[in-house]
Write an enzyme that holds these catalytic residues in place. Structure first.
Site, PDB file in Angstrom:
ATOM      1  N   VAL A  34       0.831  -1.202   0.000  1.00  0.00           N
ATOM      2  CA  VAL A  34       0.000   0.000   0.000  1.00  0.00           C
ATOM      3  C   VAL A  34       0.867   1.255   0.000  1.00  0.00           C
ATOM      4  O   VAL A  34       0.655   2.172  -0.795  1.00  0.00           O
ATOM      5  CB  VAL A  34      -0.963  -0.006   1.207  1.00  0.00           C
ATOM      6  CG1 VAL A  34      -1.761   1.293   1.255  1.00  0.00           C
ATOM      7  CG2 VAL A  34      -1.900  -1.208   1.142  1.00  0.00           C
ATOM      8  N   LYS A 125      -7.105  -1.262  10.286  1.00  0.00           N
ATOM      9  CA  LYS A 125      -8.419  -1.615  10.838  1.00  0.00           C
ATOM     10  C   LYS A 125      -8.332  -2.237  12.219  1.00  0.00           C
ATOM     11  O   LYS A 125      -9.145  -1.963  13.095  1.00  0.00           O
ATOM     12  CB  LYS A 125      -9.170  -2.546   9.896  1.00  0.00           C
ATOM     13  CG  LYS A 125      -8.368  -3.738   9.457  1.00  0.00           C
ATOM     14  CD  LYS A 125      -9.067  -4.502   8.338  1.00  0.00           C
ATOM     15  CE  LYS A 125      -8.097  -5.420   7.631  1.00  0.00           C
ATOM     16  NZ  LYS A 125      -7.379  -4.802   6.527  1.00  0.00           N
ATOM     17  N   VAL A 152     -11.402   0.297   5.932  1.00  0.00           N
ATOM     18  CA  VAL A 152     -12.593  -0.536   5.744  1.00  0.00           C
ATOM     19  C   VAL A 152     -12.901  -0.641   4.251  1.00  0.00           C
ATOM     20  O   VAL A 152     -13.222   0.348   3.599  1.00  0.00           O
ATOM     21  CB  VAL A 152     -13.814   0.046   6.488  1.00  0.00           C
ATOM     22  CG1 VAL A 152     -14.998  -0.888   6.372  1.00  0.00           C
ATOM     23  CG2 VAL A 152     -13.485   0.296   7.958  1.00  0.00           C
ATOM     24  N   GLY A 154     -11.014  -1.150   1.614  1.00  0.00           N
ATOM     25  CA  GLY A 154     -10.039  -0.599   0.671  1.00  0.00           C
ATOM     26  C   GLY A 154     -10.529   0.601  -0.101  1.00  0.00           C
ATOM     27  O   GLY A 154     -10.794   1.649   0.463  1.00  0.00           O
ATOM     28  N   GLY A 207      -2.970 -15.722  -4.782  1.00  0.00           N
ATOM     29  CA  GLY A 207      -2.638 -14.548  -3.981  1.00  0.00           C
ATOM     30  C   GLY A 207      -3.844 -13.900  -3.326  1.00  0.00           C
ATOM     31  O   GLY A 207      -3.733 -12.836  -2.725  1.00  0.00           O
ATOM     32  N   ASP A 221     -10.895 -10.542  10.568  1.00  0.00           N
ATOM     33  CA  ASP A 221     -10.689  -9.371   9.713  1.00  0.00           C
ATOM     34  C   ASP A 221     -12.009  -8.659   9.430  1.00  0.00           C
ATOM     35  O   ASP A 221     -12.110  -7.428   9.538  1.00  0.00           O
ATOM     36  CB  ASP A 221     -10.030  -9.817   8.402  1.00  0.00           C
ATOM     37  CG  ASP A 221      -9.882  -8.684   7.411  1.00  0.00           C
ATOM     38  OD1 ASP A 221      -8.963  -7.858   7.585  1.00  0.00           O
ATOM     39  OD2 ASP A 221     -10.713  -8.604   6.484  1.00  0.00           O
ATOM     40  N   LYS A 225     -13.380  -4.752  10.646  1.00  0.00           N
ATOM     41  CA  LYS A 225     -14.013  -3.754   9.770  1.00  0.00           C
ATOM     42  C   LYS A 225     -15.422  -3.423  10.251  1.00  0.00           C
ATOM     43  O   LYS A 225     -15.848  -2.265  10.217  1.00  0.00           O
ATOM     44  CB  LYS A 225     -14.052  -4.274   8.336  1.00  0.00           C
ATOM     45  CG  LYS A 225     -12.664  -4.442   7.720  1.00  0.00           C
ATOM     46  CD  LYS A 225     -12.740  -5.243   6.426  1.00  0.00           C
ATOM     47  CE  LYS A 225     -11.366  -5.497   5.816  1.00  0.00           C
ATOM     48  NZ  LYS A 225     -11.407  -6.571   4.794  1.00  0.00           N
ATOM     49  N   GLY A 323      -5.702  -4.852  -1.497  1.00  0.00           N
ATOM     50  CA  GLY A 323      -4.753  -4.656  -2.580  1.00  0.00           C
ATOM     51  C   GLY A 323      -4.147  -3.264  -2.530  1.00  0.00           C
ATOM     52  O   GLY A 323      -4.740  -2.334  -1.996  1.00  0.00           O
TER      53      GLY A 323
END
Lengths: 459, 459
Positions: A34, A125, A152, A154, A207, A221, A225, A323
């Site tokens: 990122v 997050k 949250v 992306g 991936g 995860d 969020k 991503g």
């Protein structure tokens, strides 16, 4: 009537950010996927952003664990260091962009940034879900803002839409597909008629899932969020540990996905925040959604969130939730929002985690109300279905459907699968019925119970 | 490299809105369905909004054509008048909320508001699509803001998402279902296997279509919204009359919707703004979308917009594009945005219709490039299909598929329908081929040609 009670008030105060913001220097803390994309976007659109912000957005420091490591050639080595304190305390830095992840060290970095009166942009997050309320309170005391659009879903401009775009509404419910890894796996299982394990392996090879996928597939995860999203939507403080029900997809069986589909449902790992009389229902768990609902049509690694407001009705936002590019899209938007002063005004005025905001009254899991899907494997002799129906009747559970389900290719030797769907019922009542069923001699193996959302007119 | 060229600039200016905004009085101009809902939301959430804005949002005037007409009992008669000038010039009014619709009189009202240095909130798509650039320029000169979230897709927080949330991106394409009436009719035609005329009649009976539905079904309404949305997304000025291709749904035949579905396409009235080498392609017309695309799954009276950004990828926003509640949701958000000062900062800094923004270079329709669906009714004798294939070959058109399509229940006496799909081809080339086909003796009746969007990896 309400108008007569008002006197005409003059808004003469200057917003805090008009005087509090002086520089456009940025310290990037963390430079993985990122961070690299954030740097590239800022560099490649320098002219436009300078024009928009009224001054250049200058990355002055890139703080990484190992400054000697080989990196994207676009990042000048002169910017790299491992000294976060020095970077943050640079007087020319006004925005600290935390992209390192993790909780304890990230918290330390944000505390230093706030103590130095630097605005914070973060995509962390886990940190906000655990420490949101205290961090926001500290930032308000220091007169700086924290923005977190990238934390949250992306690249989906979700937080701003809920907080600002839908501000006129009481939000009655938020349903979210918040984890792309899980959604990819569930889509694969149905599309390819494959097991959870095989779909996970494919996700890893492409991936879409980490080598250790635990935090994605066990629901953690998505719950991080949800804590943030629900705090914004419900305008109350909702910490990660206040979510009473977090389950993952690791135990899902293809046979239930198929049986659900035949009944008009699609299974998703659904994060739910729903306002009910008793408070707010919060959960993350595999859930059947009516296949006609737009969320049911969200395939692959995408995220999507349905928001129900009392004025706007149903709004859905969809996009890539992870991503480098998508998350950097949100982080750069936050940086510009901070640079032009709107972040501070929004932060001061529109919360979330507003000072004085009360903790949400969370409905205990047992009192959650929803429809349910129940699958029972019966031994193949008469009377089994009647016994199941009787158990449900004894608990006062209203049956929406009760069908014998023979999935394609199933062998008779495995027993007779029966699938019941219920109308909206309290979780504890359904689970009591499932416990009774598990002890019946006509039942083989553990009974499967998956919550379901009933189709409603506002869909 | 880019960093070394920068000196460290200090942002010491105060934003204009910090000094320009002094009062929170509102004049509502127009009080139909939307205006009534705006009033009700402001009244019912007075305490919360007062807390957010730091001062009450006080509706001081409701200007209507006939103040004596019976209205919602919640609107005090003391507020009603027919004198817009007096309401706007009230020194306690700082926000003029224009909800009257129409163009000429609305333009006059906004000119008066701007001349009086009042901030403007409007949901008037036709006005902005025709006069956006000059209105925005006048507002900037006067130091006031114009917000217009309610003008495009009602309650969907779309404008803010594109302008602010996706600011880090170059937007490469926007595809929108911008008219709920048309989408309802198209959904009905396929679901109920009914004609356009019958579906329209049903839409009218349910209130989804006006008694005179012309502006909805001929594409004008969608084109108004596209002009505004594309201006924001492409950051260039795009006026309504610059859109070279606006077609409606009134000539669509059920047989083509069915044939398209069999080929994996769903027909929508699609508004397109797409950046290509030659400029921006702009069109509103019935278009086939791959059925796997999320836009193809948008049913009924809903709106949805797909936005493609180079960092974020595909983002889609979905919700109700019309109606009192959804539009009022957006209008009230704009009022609060104006009251807390963020509207002014956004308006000054982020455009659209920025002063100096150039008019977009619009690609002439003939040069538009897209895939196409072509249906030809052939007389039933050998060689017809070969002649069609030859016409396409003569024009150098690459054929994706060429199939004889016999819709359910079709009688042989009507000829043999043949459906071709092409790969991406210039519109003028395809239309030339269609002209040739129309003159062939093997062809009965007019050839139908509908653009199609090819499936792409980023979907």
């Amino acid at each position: 009537m309400y108008l007569r009670q008002l006197c005409c008030v003059q808004l003469t105060r200057s917003p805090a950010f008009a005087v509090g913001f002086h520089m456009a220097g940025i310290a990037l803390i963390g430079c993985g996927t990122v961070g690299t994309q954030v740097f590239r976007i800022l560099a490649s659109r320098e002219d436009r952003f300078t024009h928009l912000a009224g001054a250049p957005l200058e990355v002055r420091h890139v703080v990484v664990r190992d400054p000697g490591k080989k990196r994207d050639p676009g990042i000048p080595s002169t910017l790299l260091s491992s000294n976060a304190e020095a970077a943050i305390s640079d007087p020319a830095v006004s925005i600290v962009c935390e992209l390192m992840g993790g909780i304890d060290e990230a918290r330390r970095i944000l505390d230093i940034a706030i103590a130095n009166r630097k605005h914070v942009v973060t995509a962390n997050k886990a940190l906000l879900a655990e420490h949101g309320a205290s961090l926001f309170s500290a930032a308000r005391s220091a007169g700086v803002s924290i923005t977190f659009e990238g934390a949250v879903c992306g690249g989906i401009p979700l937080i701003d839409a809920v907080r600002r775009g839908l501000i006129a509404n009481e939000i009655t419910a938020v349903y979210g597909i918040l984890n792309g890894t899980c959604n990819y796996i569930l889509t694969q299982m149905l599309d390819r008629q494959t097991s959870y394990a095989d779909a996970l392996a494919k996700a890893q090879s492409l991936g879409y899932a980490e080598a250790d996928p635990t935090l994605d597939i066990d629901g953690t995860d998505a719950a991080h969020k949800l804590a943030i999203l629900a705090s914004v939507a419900m305008r109350e403080n909702i910490a990660f540990n206040a979510i009473p029900m977090v389950r993952g997809i690791q135990d899902l069986q293809l046979t239930d996905l198929i049986a659900g589909r035949e009944l008009g449902y699609t299974c998703k790992l659904l994060a739910v925040a729903e306002r009910v009389d008793a408070g707010v229902q919060l959960s993350v768990r595999p859930t059947f959604i009516p296949s006609s609902h737009p969320l049911a049509k969200v395939d692959g690694a995408f995220n999507a969130v349905s928001i129900y407001g009392d004025a706007v009705g149903h709004v859905l936002l969809y996009g890539r939730g992870a991503g480098g590019g998508p998350t950097a899209s949100a982080v750069v938007a936050d940086i510009i929002d901070t640079a032009i002063g709107t972040a501070q005004a929004t932060f001061d005025r529109l919360g979330p985690y507003a000072d004085g905001a009360k903790a949400a009254r969370v409905v205990p899991t047992d009192e959650n109300e929803t429809a349910h899907y129940i699958r029972v494997e019966l031994v193949d002799r008469p009377g089994g279905m009647a016994r199941i129906a009787q158990v449900l009747a004894d608990e006062g559970i209203s049956i929406a459907s009760l069908v014998q389900h023979a999935p394609e290719g199933s062998a008779g030797s495995e027993g007779v699968p029966v699938v019941a769907t219920t109308h909206v019922t309290r979780d504890d009542v359904v689970h009591r019925a499932v416990d009774v069923m598990n002890k019946l001699d006509v039942v083989r193996g553990p009974v499967v119970c998956i919550p379901a959302i009933e189709e409603r007119p506002e869909f």
